[in-house]
Design a protein around this motif. Structure first.
Motif, PDB file in Angstrom:
ATOM      1  N   MET A  14       0.915  -1.274  -0.004  1.00 41.33           N
ATOM      2  CA  MET A  14       0.082  -0.014   0.063  1.00 41.33           C
ATOM      3  C   MET A  14       0.947   1.068   0.044  1.00 41.33           C
ATOM      4  O   MET A  14       1.951   1.399   0.685  1.00 41.33           O
ATOM      5  CB  MET A  14      -0.944  -0.056   1.310  1.00 41.33           C
ATOM      6  CG  MET A  14      -1.848  -1.262   1.402  1.00 41.33           C
ATOM      7  SD  MET A  14      -3.180  -1.044   0.025  1.00 41.33           S
ATOM      8  CE  MET A  14      -4.344  -0.113   0.753  1.00 41.33           C
ATOM      9  N   ILE A  15       0.370   2.315  -0.925  1.00 44.24           N
ATOM     10  CA  ILE A  15       1.161   3.398  -0.877  1.00 44.24           C
ATOM     11  C   ILE A  15       0.213   4.813  -0.391  1.00 44.24           C
ATOM     12  O   ILE A  15      -0.803   4.866  -0.908  1.00 44.24           O
ATOM     13  CB  ILE A  15       1.483   3.631  -2.373  1.00 44.24           C
ATOM     14  CG1 ILE A  15       2.565   2.615  -2.761  1.00 44.24           C
ATOM     15  CG2 ILE A  15       2.124   5.167  -2.628  1.00 44.24           C
ATOM     16  CD1 ILE A  15       2.780   2.698  -4.178  1.00 44.24           C
ATOM     17  N   ARG A  16       0.903   5.632   0.680  1.00 43.32           N
ATOM     18  CA  ARG A  16       0.020   6.636   1.204  1.00 43.32           C
ATOM     19  C   ARG A  16       0.348   7.899   0.089  1.00 43.32           C
ATOM     20  O   ARG A  16       1.580   8.184  -0.157  1.00 43.32           O
ATOM     21  CB  ARG A  16       0.359   6.837   2.467  1.00 43.32           C
ATOM     22  CG  ARG A  16      -0.200   7.975   3.328  1.00 43.32           C
ATOM     23  CD  ARG A  16       0.385   8.045   4.747  1.00 43.32           C
ATOM     24  NE  ARG A  16      -0.802   8.787   5.446  1.00 43.32           N
ATOM     25  CZ  ARG A  16      -0.645  10.094   5.545  1.00 43.32           C
ATOM     26  NH1 ARG A  16       0.600  10.895   5.302  1.00 43.32           N
ATOM     27  NH2 ARG A  16      -1.514  10.837   6.443  1.00 43.32           N
ATOM     28  N   ALA A  17      -0.516   8.407  -0.520  1.00 42.87           N
ATOM     29  CA  ALA A  17      -0.494   9.166  -1.622  1.00 42.87           C
ATOM     30  C   ALA A  17      -1.377  10.357  -1.643  1.00 42.87           C
ATOM     31  O   ALA A  17      -2.244  10.181  -1.052  1.00 42.87           O
ATOM     32  CB  ALA A  17      -0.532   8.575  -2.906  1.00 42.87           C
ATOM     33  N   PHE A  18      -1.086  11.506  -2.285  1.00 41.65           N
ATOM     34  CA  PHE A  18      -1.874  12.644  -2.525  1.00 41.65           C
ATOM     35  C   PHE A  18      -1.330  13.446  -3.691  1.00 41.65           C
ATOM     36  O   PHE A  18      -0.570  13.065  -4.275  1.00 41.65           O
ATOM     37  CB  PHE A  18      -1.665  13.499  -1.292  1.00 41.65           C
ATOM     38  CG  PHE A  18      -0.574  14.176  -0.687  1.00 41.65           C
ATOM     39  CD1 PHE A  18      -0.075  15.596  -1.339  1.00 41.65           C
ATOM     40  CD2 PHE A  18       0.491  13.564  -0.146  1.00 41.65           C
ATOM     41  CE1 PHE A  18       0.911  16.178  -0.908  1.00 41.65           C
ATOM     42  CE2 PHE A  18       1.452  14.210   0.041  1.00 41.65           C
ATOM     43  CZ  PHE A  18       1.861  15.314  -0.418  1.00 41.65           C
ATOM     44  N   VAL A  19      -2.222  14.040  -4.214  1.00 41.41           N
ATOM     45  CA  VAL A  19      -2.106  14.970  -5.481  1.00 41.41           C
ATOM     46  C   VAL A  19      -2.103  16.494  -4.905  1.00 41.41           C
ATOM     47  O   VAL A  19      -2.783  16.972  -4.163  1.00 41.41           O
ATOM     48  CB  VAL A  19      -3.210  14.868  -6.324  1.00 41.41           C
ATOM     49  CG1 VAL A  19      -2.860  15.894  -7.704  1.00 41.41           C
ATOM     50  CG2 VAL A  19      -3.400  13.518  -6.895  1.00 41.41           C
ATOM     51  N   ALA A  20      -1.005  17.323  -5.263  1.00 43.78           N
ATOM     52  CA  ALA A  20      -1.109  18.319  -4.912  1.00 43.78           C
ATOM     53  C   ALA A  20      -0.365  19.486  -5.725  1.00 43.78           C
ATOM     54  O   ALA A  20       0.173  19.184  -6.892  1.00 43.78           O
ATOM     55  CB  ALA A  20       0.016  18.785  -3.546  1.00 43.78           C
ATOM     56  N   LEU A  21      -0.385  20.864  -5.614  1.00 43.43           N
ATOM     57  CA  LEU A  21       0.370  21.724  -5.995  1.00 43.43           C
ATOM     58  C   LEU A  21       1.781  22.289  -5.471  1.00 43.43           C
ATOM     59  O   LEU A  21       1.646  22.263  -4.103  1.00 43.43           O
ATOM     60  CB  LEU A  21      -0.294  23.085  -6.287  1.00 43.43           C
ATOM     61  CG  LEU A  21      -1.705  23.065  -7.024  1.00 43.43           C
ATOM     62  CD1 LEU A  21      -2.271  24.292  -6.966  1.00 43.43           C
ATOM     63  CD2 LEU A  21      -1.674  22.390  -8.446  1.00 43.43           C
ATOM     64  N   SER A  22       2.808  22.273  -6.088  1.00 44.67           N
ATOM     65  CA  SER A  22       4.067  22.747  -5.518  1.00 44.67           C
ATOM     66  C   SER A  22       4.251  24.257  -5.505  1.00 44.67           C
ATOM     67  O   SER A  22       3.202  24.693  -5.996  1.00 44.67           O
ATOM     68  CB  SER A  22       5.308  22.020  -6.058  1.00 44.67           C
ATOM     69  OG  SER A  22       5.337  22.328  -7.316  1.00 44.67           O
ATOM     70  N   LEU A  23       4.730  24.696  -4.590  1.00 47.15           N
ATOM     71  CA  LEU A  23       4.937  26.208  -4.484  1.00 47.15           C
ATOM     72  C   LEU A  23       6.268  26.614  -4.771  1.00 47.15           C
ATOM     73  O   LEU A  23       7.530  26.213  -4.579  1.00 47.15           O
ATOM     74  CB  LEU A  23       4.624  26.638  -2.951  1.00 47.15           C
ATOM     75  CG  LEU A  23       3.308  25.951  -2.360  1.00 47.15           C
ATOM     76  CD1 LEU A  23       3.315  26.230  -0.701  1.00 47.15           C
ATOM     77  CD2 LEU A  23       2.129  26.340  -2.841  1.00 47.15           C
ATOM     78  N   PRO A  24       6.182  27.820  -5.511  1.00 46.01           N
ATOM     79  CA  PRO A  24       7.460  28.239  -6.072  1.00 46.01           C
ATOM     80  C   PRO A  24       8.318  29.013  -4.898  1.00 46.01           C
ATOM     81  O   PRO A  24       7.720  29.551  -4.026  1.00 46.01           O
ATOM     82  CB  PRO A  24       7.009  29.287  -7.204  1.00 46.01           C
ATOM     83  CG  PRO A  24       5.727  29.845  -6.719  1.00 46.01           C
ATOM     84  CD  PRO A  24       4.997  28.628  -6.077  1.00 46.01           C
ATOM     85  N   GLU A  25       9.656  29.151  -5.079  1.00 47.09           N
ATOM     86  CA  GLU A  25      10.381  29.746  -4.149  1.00 47.09           C
ATOM     87  C   GLU A  25       9.982  31.037  -3.608  1.00 47.09           C
ATOM     88  O   GLU A  25      10.100  30.915  -2.269  1.00 47.09           O
ATOM     89  CB  GLU A  25      11.735  29.970  -4.727  1.00 47.09           C
ATOM     90  CG  GLU A  25      13.071  29.708  -3.740  1.00 47.09           C
ATOM     91  CD  GLU A  25      12.985  28.418  -3.403  1.00 47.09           C
ATOM     92  OE1 GLU A  25      13.247  28.311  -1.785  1.00 47.09           O
ATOM     93  OE2 GLU A  25      12.932  27.339  -3.822  1.00 47.09           O
ATOM     94  N   PRO A  26       9.657  31.985  -4.265  1.00 47.61           N
ATOM     95  CA  PRO A  26       8.939  33.202  -3.573  1.00 47.61           C
ATOM     96  C   PRO A  26       7.961  33.026  -2.702  1.00 47.61           C
ATOM     97  O   PRO A  26       8.005  33.605  -1.645  1.00 47.61           O
ATOM     98  CB  PRO A  26       8.752  34.280  -4.813  1.00 47.61           C
ATOM     99  CG  PRO A  26       9.384  33.782  -5.856  1.00 47.61           C
ATOM    100  CD  PRO A  26       9.481  32.254  -5.836  1.00 47.61           C
TER     101      PRO A  26
END
Length: 179
Positions: free
Chosen positions: A1-13
């Motif tokens: 089993m894999i614990r997973a999610f879908v997300a947006l990453s955030l840029p450095e600023p």
């Protein structure tokens, strides 16, 4: 089993602005800057077959890129707060993308929690029993006008979550470009 999610990453600023916001935060479990993200859908513990199906479904999502801003602070949990977060300025393209991700995951056989989507970036985990509420209220009052730099969303990501004694760590499994 894999614990997973879908997300947006955030840029450095944006990460820099959030790291500055976290300074002096009266919370025992501040989320490390490298773990900050905006979750579109938490998939939970899924088997590899379902995750592979979801991956193929996510690859077929057609949605345009868009701009997004973080603004303000809030807490989840009501009288027993469990998380402090940065809010997201209302965005129809974000809601559109999140709906497509959730539908794709469900169509792949993954049971997604039926809670209403509240876009946010979790900054700290709280323990209601040990929270110094007056100190937290003072901290938040001084930062309610928080606003991040604009960020352009060009993709979304499938991430694996590893839980450990010092918190979670994430591995990127796939990246899906937007149009």
């Amino acid at each position: 089993m894999i614990r997973a999610f879908v997300a947006l990453s955030l840029p450095e600023p944006v990460l820099d602005a959030l790291a500055a916001l976290q300074q002096g935060m009266p919370a025992p479990r501040v989320v490390p800057v490298e773990n900050l993200h905006l979750t579109l859908a938490f998939l939970g513990e899924v088997d590899e077959t379902a995750l592979e199906e979801a991956h193929h479904a996510f690859q077929r999502i057609a949605a345009p890129g868009f701009d997004l801003w973080l603004s303000g602070l809030g807490m989840f949990g009501g009288a027993r707060p469990r998380a402090l977060y940065a809010g997201v300025v209302e965005s129809a393209p974000l809601r559109h993308l999140q709906g497509k991700v959730e539908t794709a995951a469900r169509n792949a056989g993954i049971a997604i929690d039926a809670r209403r989507f509240v876009p946010h970036v979790t900054l700290a985990r709280l323990n209601a029993a040990r929270l110094d509420k007056p100190r937290m209220a003072h901290f938040m009052a001084g930062r309610m006008g928080f606003s991040s730099p604009a960020m352009t969303v060009t993709d979304f990501r499938l991430l694996r979550s590893h839980l450990g004694p010092s918190g979670a760590s994430y591995d990127e499994l796939a990246r899906y470009p937007l149009q």
